[in-house]
Design a protein around this motif. Structure first.
Motif, short mmCIF file in Angstrom:
data_model
loop_
_atom_site.label_atom_id
_atom_site.label_comp_id
_atom_site.label_asym_id
_atom_site.label_seq_id
_atom_site.Cartn_x
_atom_site.Cartn_y
_atom_site.Cartn_z
N SER A 94 0.81 -1.07 -0.08
CA SER A 94 -0.04 0.02 -0.09
C SER A 94 0.98 1.17 0.06
N LEU A 95 1.98 1.27 0.85
CA LEU A 95 2.92 2.42 0.73
C LEU A 95 3.45 2.75 -0.85
N PHE A 96 3.72 1.48 -1.58
CA PHE A 96 4.17 1.85 -2.71
C PHE A 96 3.16 2.05 -3.85
N VAL A 97 2.15 1.71 -3.70
CA VAL A 97 0.95 1.63 -4.74
C VAL A 97 0.21 2.99 -4.49
N THR A 98 -0.29 3.24 -3.25
CA THR A 98 -1.18 4.31 -3.04
C THR A 98 -0.61 5.69 -3.65
N PRO A 99 0.50 6.20 -3.75
CA PRO A 99 0.77 7.39 -4.55
C PRO A 99 0.37 7.54 -5.93
N LEU A 100 0.49 6.20 -6.81
CA LEU A 100 0.08 6.14 -7.86
C LEU A 100 -1.42 6.46 -8.35
N ASP A 101 -2.27 5.92 -7.23
CA ASP A 101 -3.67 6.19 -7.26
C ASP A 101 -4.03 7.37 -6.87
N ALA A 126 -3.51 -12.01 -15.16
CA ALA A 126 -4.95 -12.13 -14.50
C ALA A 126 -5.76 -10.98 -14.69
N SER A 127 -4.88 -9.66 -14.77
CA SER A 127 -5.85 -8.42 -14.76
C SER A 127 -6.17 -8.18 -16.34
N VAL A 128 -5.73 -8.57 -17.25
CA VAL A 128 -6.06 -8.45 -18.62
C VAL A 128 -7.29 -9.40 -18.72
N ILE A 129 -7.13 -10.55 -18.49
CA ILE A 129 -8.33 -11.50 -18.63
C ILE A 129 -9.60 -10.98 -18.05
N THR A 130 -9.32 -10.64 -16.81
CA THR A 130 -10.61 -10.28 -15.81
C THR A 130 -11.06 -8.73 -16.07
N LEU A 131 -10.43 -7.97 -16.92
CA LEU A 131 -10.67 -6.65 -16.90
C LEU A 131 -11.94 -6.25 -17.42
N ILE A 173 -16.94 -3.55 -28.00
CA ILE A 173 -16.20 -4.31 -27.22
C ILE A 173 -15.18 -3.91 -26.83
N THR A 174 -14.48 -2.79 -27.21
CA THR A 174 -13.32 -2.21 -26.53
C THR A 174 -13.74 -1.58 -25.22
N GLY A 175 -14.95 -1.27 -25.13
CA GLY A 175 -15.47 -0.47 -23.91
C GLY A 175 -15.12 -1.33 -22.74
N LEU A 176 -15.16 -2.68 -22.86
CA LEU A 176 -14.89 -3.67 -21.87
C LEU A 176 -13.65 -3.62 -21.29
N PHE A 177 -12.73 -3.18 -22.50
CA PHE A 177 -11.36 -3.29 -22.03
C PHE A 177 -10.61 -1.90 -21.58
N ALA A 178 -11.52 -0.92 -21.17
CA ALA A 178 -11.09 0.56 -21.00
C ALA A 178 -10.20 0.49 -19.72
N GLY A 179 -9.34 1.42 -19.85
CA GLY A 179 -8.17 1.64 -18.80
C GLY A 179 -7.54 0.35 -18.52
N ILE A 180 -7.12 -0.26 -19.61
CA ILE A 180 -6.26 -1.43 -19.59
C ILE A 180 -4.84 -1.13 -19.03
N PRO A 219 -3.57 1.73 -17.31
CA PRO A 219 -3.68 2.35 -15.71
C PRO A 219 -3.80 1.00 -15.11
N ARG A 220 -4.62 0.09 -15.43
CA ARG A 220 -4.79 -1.16 -14.45
C ARG A 220 -3.75 -1.96 -14.28
N LEU A 221 -2.91 -2.18 -15.45
CA LEU A 221 -1.73 -3.09 -15.61
C LEU A 221 -0.50 -2.20 -14.59
N PHE A 222 -0.66 -0.97 -14.85
CA PHE A 222 0.44 -0.29 -13.99
C PHE A 222 0.14 -0.54 -12.28
#
Length: 340
Positions: A29-36, A248-253, A297-304, A306-309
């Motif tokens: 959480s200390l590493f990832v929170t600043p990105l969010d 996993a994040s790409v498949i479940t996006l 269909i690309t709407g279901l993969f919006a924000g791919i 940022p999610r990977l990052f």
């Protein structure tokens, strides 16, 4: 020492696994929170949050719905700033508001995220061990079963608590008011109303968990073989965690996109006092159809991207610190048994 990897779990107790996962969760959480925090500030700059509007806040361990309150003009996400991008935002926030601002809003979310992470990781290890004794330690179904069941359990336990936390954060209820609000909701809509939004969370998190653990154990085994080591090193766990988290994040996006839509819509209906949509129109498949009709269909993969990052480093940091913690306790226990 040669049998270290095979018997690693035998040598760490449930308490030690819980401590290792708790430390891993805090570091993540200390590493990832600043990105969010930076992402949210950039969002607020281009599209200011009005009262009752919702946004998703992630500390790398869990997603939390945050409801904007008009009265709180000093809220961290409302602070002014003219940022040109992520790096510019990072520099300006640090210079003008201090380094602490990069972790704005983190402490309240950890109240939920830490127990969830501890339950999830400890259950995964305990279930893996139980399944190994039943199915044999090389059975490839073990990570899928243990990952799915442990995530299902942790989501089910935490779902009503997260709903209560969001309501408390928005309405600024006292505990007595909160109790009255929850009991009246249960009286009118039944106990299951406390698990509102549970199905969309399960549809995203359980497949994510199954895919993640299957690939993690697979990559870990391959890398250990390639590097000629029986126990996964910090690097092996980090690389395996990042790769499996990304897959996993790409498949479940699509399920992540739907979950965000459903939860923000439900909260905005509640806070803006508009009519709550019919259950049929908010079901996962109905929301999916609506997104596809509007954005293709690309709407279901919006924000791919940022999610990977967000997901790849979170998975990598969490699993490598967790494995390191278990390894530390394992060696400690071995020393203690040799020198009673």
């Amino acid at each position: 020492m040669a049998e270290m990897n095979d018997s690693n779990l035998d040598k760490t107790t449930v308490i030690q696994q819980a401590i290792a996962s708790c430390c891993g969760a805090i570091i993540t959480s200390l590493f990832v929170t600043p990105l969010d925090v930076i992402k949210t500030r950039l969002q607020a700059q281009s599209n200011p949050f009005s009262k009752g509007k919702c946004f998703v806040y992630s500390n790398g361990l869990m997603d939390h719905i945050c409801v904007c309150d008009n009265g709180d003009s000093k809220a961290w996400y409302k602070k002014p700033g003219h940022f040109k991008g992520m790096l510019d935002a990072f520099v300006k926030i640090t210079q003008r508001e201090g380094v602490k601002s990069l972790w704005s809003g983190l402490p309240p979310t950890l109240i939920m995220a830490l127990p969830t992470t501890v339950i999830y990781f400890t259950c995964y290890d305990q279930l893996s061990e139980a399944l190994k004794s039943r199915l044999g330690k090389d059975d490839e179904h073990i990570p899928v079963l243990a990952g799915s069941l442990s995530r299902f359990g942790s989501v089910t336990i935490v779902s009503p608590l997260e709903l209560i936390r969001t309501r408390m954060q928005y309405r600024k209820f006292s505990y007595k008011q909160l109790y009255l609000c929850v009991s009246s909701k249960v009286a009118s809509d039944g106990w299951l109303s406390l698990w509102r939004g549970w199905s969309s969370t399960v549809l995203r998190d359980v497949p994510f968990s199954a895919i993640y653990w299957y690939n993690y154990e697979h990559f870990k085994k391959i890398l250990c073989k390639e590097l000629g080591t029986r126990e996964p090193t910090f690097f092996i766990a980090f690389a395996s965690g990042a790769a499996s988290g990304s897959i996993a994040s790409v498949i479940t996006l699509p399920f992540d996109v739907v979950k965000t839509h459903r939860q923000t819509d439900l909260w905005e209906c509640e806070t803006l006092k508009s009519a709550v949509p019919q259950r049929d129109s908010t079901s996962t498949w109905a929301v999916m159809r609506k997104i596809v009709a509007k954005n293709g269909i690309t709407g279901l993969f919006a924000g791919i991207i940022p999610r990977l990052f967000k997901v790849a480093p979170a998975c990598a940091i969490m699993i490598s610190t967790y494995e390191y913690g278990k390894s530390f306790f394992s060696h400690l226990n071995e020393k203690m048994s040799q020198h009673p």
